[in-house]
Design a protein around this motif. Structure first.
Motif, PDB file in Angstrom:
ATOM      1  N   ARG A 151       1.519   4.030  -3.993  1.00  0.00           N
ATOM      2  CA  ARG A 151       0.929   2.742  -4.306  1.00  0.00           C
ATOM      3  C   ARG A 151      -0.173   2.347  -3.323  1.00  0.00           C
ATOM      4  O   ARG A 151      -1.096   1.625  -3.680  1.00  0.00           O
ATOM      5  CB  ARG A 151       1.998   1.649  -4.360  1.00  0.00           C
ATOM      6  CG  ARG A 151       2.890   1.525  -3.136  1.00  0.00           C
ATOM      7  CD  ARG A 151       4.114   0.680  -3.455  1.00  0.00           C
ATOM      8  NE  ARG A 151       4.911   0.306  -2.305  1.00  0.00           N
ATOM      9  CZ  ARG A 151       5.853   1.046  -1.765  1.00  0.00           C
ATOM     10  NH1 ARG A 151       6.098   2.245  -2.274  1.00  0.00           N
ATOM     11  NH2 ARG A 151       6.549   0.620  -0.719  1.00  0.00           N
ATOM     12  N   SER A 152      -0.085   2.840  -2.068  1.00  0.00           N
ATOM     13  CA  SER A 152      -1.093   2.465  -1.077  1.00  0.00           C
ATOM     14  C   SER A 152      -2.449   3.100  -1.356  1.00  0.00           C
ATOM     15  O   SER A 152      -3.493   2.442  -1.250  1.00  0.00           O
ATOM     16  CB  SER A 152      -0.628   2.870   0.327  1.00  0.00           C
ATOM     17  OG  SER A 152       0.526   2.174   0.711  1.00  0.00           O
ATOM     18  N   ILE A 153      -2.453   4.381  -1.701  1.00  0.00           N
ATOM     19  CA  ILE A 153      -3.722   5.098  -1.866  1.00  0.00           C
ATOM     20  C   ILE A 153      -4.571   4.534  -2.999  1.00  0.00           C
ATOM     21  O   ILE A 153      -5.773   4.281  -2.809  1.00  0.00           O
ATOM     22  CB  ILE A 153      -3.466   6.612  -2.014  1.00  0.00           C
ATOM     23  CG1 ILE A 153      -2.988   7.177  -0.670  1.00  0.00           C
ATOM     24  CG2 ILE A 153      -4.718   7.348  -2.494  1.00  0.00           C
ATOM     25  CD1 ILE A 153      -2.508   8.615  -0.726  1.00  0.00           C
ATOM     26  N   PRO A 154      -4.015   4.297  -4.189  1.00  0.00           N
ATOM     27  CA  PRO A 154      -4.860   3.719  -5.246  1.00  0.00           C
ATOM     28  C   PRO A 154      -5.405   2.337  -4.891  1.00  0.00           C
ATOM     29  O   PRO A 154      -6.564   2.020  -5.210  1.00  0.00           O
ATOM     30  CB  PRO A 154      -3.915   3.652  -6.454  1.00  0.00           C
ATOM     31  CG  PRO A 154      -2.896   4.709  -6.198  1.00  0.00           C
ATOM     32  CD  PRO A 154      -2.689   4.685  -4.710  1.00  0.00           C
ATOM     33  N   ARG A 213       8.436   4.182 -11.368  1.00  0.00           N
ATOM     34  CA  ARG A 213       8.349   2.872 -10.718  1.00  0.00           C
ATOM     35  C   ARG A 213       6.894   2.493 -10.429  1.00  0.00           C
ATOM     36  O   ARG A 213       6.513   1.322 -10.577  1.00  0.00           O
ATOM     37  CB  ARG A 213       9.145   2.914  -9.404  1.00  0.00           C
ATOM     38  CG  ARG A 213       8.924   1.712  -8.467  1.00  0.00           C
ATOM     39  CD  ARG A 213       9.865   0.587  -8.748  1.00  0.00           C
ATOM     40  NE  ARG A 213       9.687  -0.526  -7.840  1.00  0.00           N
ATOM     41  CZ  ARG A 213      10.536  -1.544  -7.696  1.00  0.00           C
ATOM     42  NH1 ARG A 213      11.648  -1.552  -8.415  1.00  0.00           N
ATOM     43  NH2 ARG A 213      10.312  -2.523  -6.862  1.00  0.00           N
ATOM     44  N   TYR A 214       6.070   3.474 -10.016  1.00  0.00           N
ATOM     45  CA  TYR A 214       4.725   3.159  -9.538  1.00  0.00           C
ATOM     46  C   TYR A 214       3.605   3.628 -10.460  1.00  0.00           C
ATOM     47  O   TYR A 214       2.469   3.774 -10.034  1.00  0.00           O
ATOM     48  CB  TYR A 214       4.558   3.746  -8.131  1.00  0.00           C
ATOM     49  CG  TYR A 214       5.542   3.166  -7.153  1.00  0.00           C
ATOM     50  CD1 TYR A 214       5.633   1.784  -6.971  1.00  0.00           C
ATOM     51  CD2 TYR A 214       6.429   3.986  -6.452  1.00  0.00           C
ATOM     52  CE1 TYR A 214       6.568   1.235  -6.106  1.00  0.00           C
ATOM     53  CE2 TYR A 214       7.363   3.439  -5.579  1.00  0.00           C
ATOM     54  CZ  TYR A 214       7.424   2.060  -5.416  1.00  0.00           C
ATOM     55  OH  TYR A 214       8.349   1.497  -4.559  1.00  0.00           O
ATOM     56  N   LYS A 215       3.933   3.800 -11.730  1.00  0.00           N
ATOM     57  CA  LYS A 215       2.878   4.222 -12.647  1.00  0.00           C
ATOM     58  C   LYS A 215       1.814   3.144 -12.829  1.00  0.00           C
ATOM     59  O   LYS A 215       0.670   3.448 -13.205  1.00  0.00           O
ATOM     60  CB  LYS A 215       3.466   4.623 -14.003  1.00  0.00           C
ATOM     61  CG  LYS A 215       4.200   3.505 -14.758  1.00  0.00           C
ATOM     62  CD  LYS A 215       4.811   4.074 -16.029  1.00  0.00           C
ATOM     63  CE  LYS A 215       5.613   3.029 -16.792  1.00  0.00           C
ATOM     64  NZ  LYS A 215       6.266   3.599 -17.995  1.00  0.00           N
ATOM     65  N   GLY A 216       2.148   1.886 -12.531  1.00  0.00           N
ATOM     66  CA  GLY A 216       1.140   0.827 -12.572  1.00  0.00           C
ATOM     67  C   GLY A 216       0.087   0.994 -11.492  1.00  0.00           C
ATOM     68  O   GLY A 216      -1.011   0.459 -11.592  1.00  0.00           O
ATOM     69  N   TYR A 217       0.421   1.742 -10.448  1.00  0.00           N
ATOM     70  CA  TYR A 217      -0.531   2.012  -9.369  1.00  0.00           C
ATOM     71  C   TYR A 217      -1.253   3.347  -9.578  1.00  0.00           C
ATOM     72  O   TYR A 217      -2.470   3.440  -9.379  1.00  0.00           O
ATOM     73  CB  TYR A 217       0.196   2.066  -8.016  1.00  0.00           C
ATOM     74  CG  TYR A 217       0.805   0.748  -7.602  1.00  0.00           C
ATOM     75  CD1 TYR A 217       0.075  -0.172  -6.848  1.00  0.00           C
ATOM     76  CD2 TYR A 217       2.115   0.439  -7.933  1.00  0.00           C
ATOM     77  CE1 TYR A 217       0.627  -1.376  -6.450  1.00  0.00           C
ATOM     78  CE2 TYR A 217       2.688  -0.773  -7.539  1.00  0.00           C
ATOM     79  CZ  TYR A 217       1.941  -1.669  -6.807  1.00  0.00           C
ATOM     80  OH  TYR A 217       2.495  -2.855  -6.414  1.00  0.00           O
ATOM     81  N   ILE A 218      -0.503   4.388  -9.947  1.00  0.00           N
ATOM     82  CA  ILE A 218      -1.081   5.740  -9.988  1.00  0.00           C
ATOM     83  C   ILE A 218      -1.370   6.239 -11.397  1.00  0.00           C
ATOM     84  O   ILE A 218      -2.003   7.270 -11.566  1.00  0.00           O
ATOM     85  CB  ILE A 218      -0.150   6.747  -9.293  1.00  0.00           C
ATOM     86  CG1 ILE A 218       1.223   6.792  -9.991  1.00  0.00           C
ATOM     87  CG2 ILE A 218      -0.004   6.454  -7.829  1.00  0.00           C
ATOM     88  CD1 ILE A 218       2.113   7.925  -9.517  1.00  0.00           C
ATOM     89  N   GLY A 219      -0.921   5.515 -12.413  1.00  0.00           N
ATOM     90  CA  GLY A 219      -1.063   6.011 -13.771  1.00  0.00           C
ATOM     91  C   GLY A 219       0.001   7.082 -14.059  1.00  0.00           C
ATOM     92  O   GLY A 219       0.980   7.225 -13.315  1.00  0.00           O
TER      93      GLY A 219
END
Length: 473
Positions: free
Chosen positions: A132-135, A464-470
């Motif tokens: 989540r941090s990188i995107p 969980r983090y597909k909203g950040y990384i797709g």
């Protein structure tokens, strides 16, 4: 005409520093350091930006008021508008936390359910935080490239700091430097151990962020390695309290970064966390929620003293538990100062101090040394030039120049190479949206070292983090 000219001159003289994540709970410490060092660094304006308006108007406001008390001449701005915050910025500090404290709790519990460590900067927890941090930081860096000053510098403190800096540098954001206050904190501890001023004591750091070692200990140029190793309080009064002297001897008398505890004592750390009623993330979440509710009852503008007392009381709770859940060690004992006592206390500097020292050195050309995460550029012959490493650098008017590390012992080199491969695979997985590289990254990580566990962790975290990384494919 004269007023317009004066206006243009005033605008040209503004030196703007923007903090992304200015509503974070460490912001009052950050603004104190900035305010006290602003004049020497030429900073005239500080913008605290956060996309969480509630936190910005609690912690950001406390930070602003504390900063103004420290330096009334410094202009502070609070905003939730990223473009406004970054426009014409000369310097940017990033300290953000995607998915907030809840994400940290999820990451830790997910890792522990698989029997592996969930610490947020190493292993599975660090991988999840990178997702989540990188995107988020990539978006901010692209915006900064468009609206900030052409020669803007970005100091990244967002965790996992070295891995995030690698991702940003890989994408061509060459104005980004990784910052961590752990090495500078250890430097101060060792100087105090020797009873000398910090400026007289030097040491060299090399490795990766939260995976580094220290050597070449000198006071006024004289080698004091023997004095440090023989100091009775080395294993009581410094971060070395987490390590056995025998391990240091096995390591060639190189002193490890405190986060290497999670590698050399991983089973102990996992068992200590499992035997505790809460993880570190759950402890932080509970304390912060209590603090949020308590601050709701205080008018910060009218009663900074009460707001600051509330903030420091809960901050002390957080710091008192630092590294205790993972190690089973005794809690710290941190006092709760008033605003004026806090302002008068010697400034610890922290990551803001590192950034300000860099800014001052670049502006004046005066050479200083500091630890940064930067591209290797030949400093360590074992690694590619583009590999971001945590190294002692000499800073001058031209920028950061890592000190050479011509030889690394096999014990340390093996671990650094493995984690560097993990970092590069993680960056590629996120930038290329590659599921295969994500699984490979965790499979080779020594804190996981299992294909089935790695695959299950990636499946859980990517959902969980597909909203950040797709979508990873």
């Amino acid at each position: 005409m004269g007023e317009k000219e004066n206006g243009r001159e005033r605008k040209r003289s503004i030196m703007k520093l923007t903090v992304l994540g200015g509503g974070g709970v460490r912001s009052p410490f950050l603004t104190k350091s900035i305010a006290l060092g602003a004049e020497a660094a030429g900073i005239t304006e500080v913008v605290l930006m956060d996309n969480n308006a509630e936190k910005l108007h609690k912690y950001g406001k406390i930070a602003k008021l504390v900063g103004e008390r420290c330096n009334p001449a410094l202009h502070f701005i609070l905003t939730t508008d990223a473009e406004e915050a970054l426009r014409d910025a000369d310097y940017i500090i990033t300290t953000i936390r995607g998915d907030a404290d809840e994400g940290r709790v999820f990451d830790e519990r997910t890792a522990l359910s698989h029997g592996v460590l969930g610490q947020e900067t190493t292993g599975a927890g660090g991988f999840a935080m990178a997702l989540r941090s990188i995107p988020i930081l990539t978006g901010y860096c692209e915006l900064a490239r468009r609206v900030a000053k052409p020669n803007v510098l970005i100091f990244n403190f967002t965790n996992p700091s070295g891995l995030v800096t690698q991702a940003l540098r890989t994408q061509g954001y060459d104005m980004v430097y990784g910052v961590c206050d752990a090495p500078s904190g250890f430097h101060k501890q060792l100087a105090a151990l020797l009873g000398v001023e910090r400026e007289r004591f030097t040491m060299r750091c090399w490795g990766l962020n939260h995976l580094s070692w220290f050597d070449s200990f000198r006071v006024d140029g004289e080698d004091v390695t023997g004095k440090i190793l023989a100091a009775p309080r080395l294993y009581q009064a410094t971060e070395m309290k987490h390590f056995d002297p025998e391990l240091v001897r096995l390591s060639g008398n190189l002193l490890p970064n405190e986060y290497l505890y999670f590698y050399y004592y991983s089973n102990r750390a996992v068992q200590s966390i499992l035997s505790s009623s809460k993880t570190r993330g759950e402890t932080i979440l509970e304390i912060n929620q209590k603090m949020h509710r308590a601050l709701d009852e205080i008018d910060i503008d009218r009663d900074l003293e009460a707001a600051f007392h509330c903030f420091m009381l809960h901050y002390a709770m957080r710091e008192n538990s630092y590294f205790t859940i993972e190690t089973g060690g005794a809690p710290k004992n941190i006092d709760v100062p008033t605003v004026e006592e806090f302002i008068r206390q010697p400034d610890g500097g922290g990551y803001a101090g590192v950034a300000l020292d860099f800014i001052k050195a670049r502006a004046t050309g005066e050479k200083i040394q500091m630890v940064l995460s930067v591209p290797n550029n030949g400093a360590c012959p074992y690694f590619a030039d583009g590999d971001v490493m945590e190294l002692t650098c000499e800073i001058d008017g031209e920028g950061a120049h890592p000190l050479p590390v011509p030889e690394i012992p096999p014990m340390q080199l093996n671990l650094i190479r493995t984690i560097k491969l993990y970092e590069n695979l993680t960056v590629e997985a996120i930038l290329e949206k590659s599921y295969e590289k994500a699984v490979k990254a965790l499979t080779i990580h020594p804190l996981i070292n299992s294909y089935p566990i790695a695959k299950s962790l990636v499946d859980t975290y990517k959902e969980r983090y597909k909203g950040y990384i797709g979508e990873l494919s």
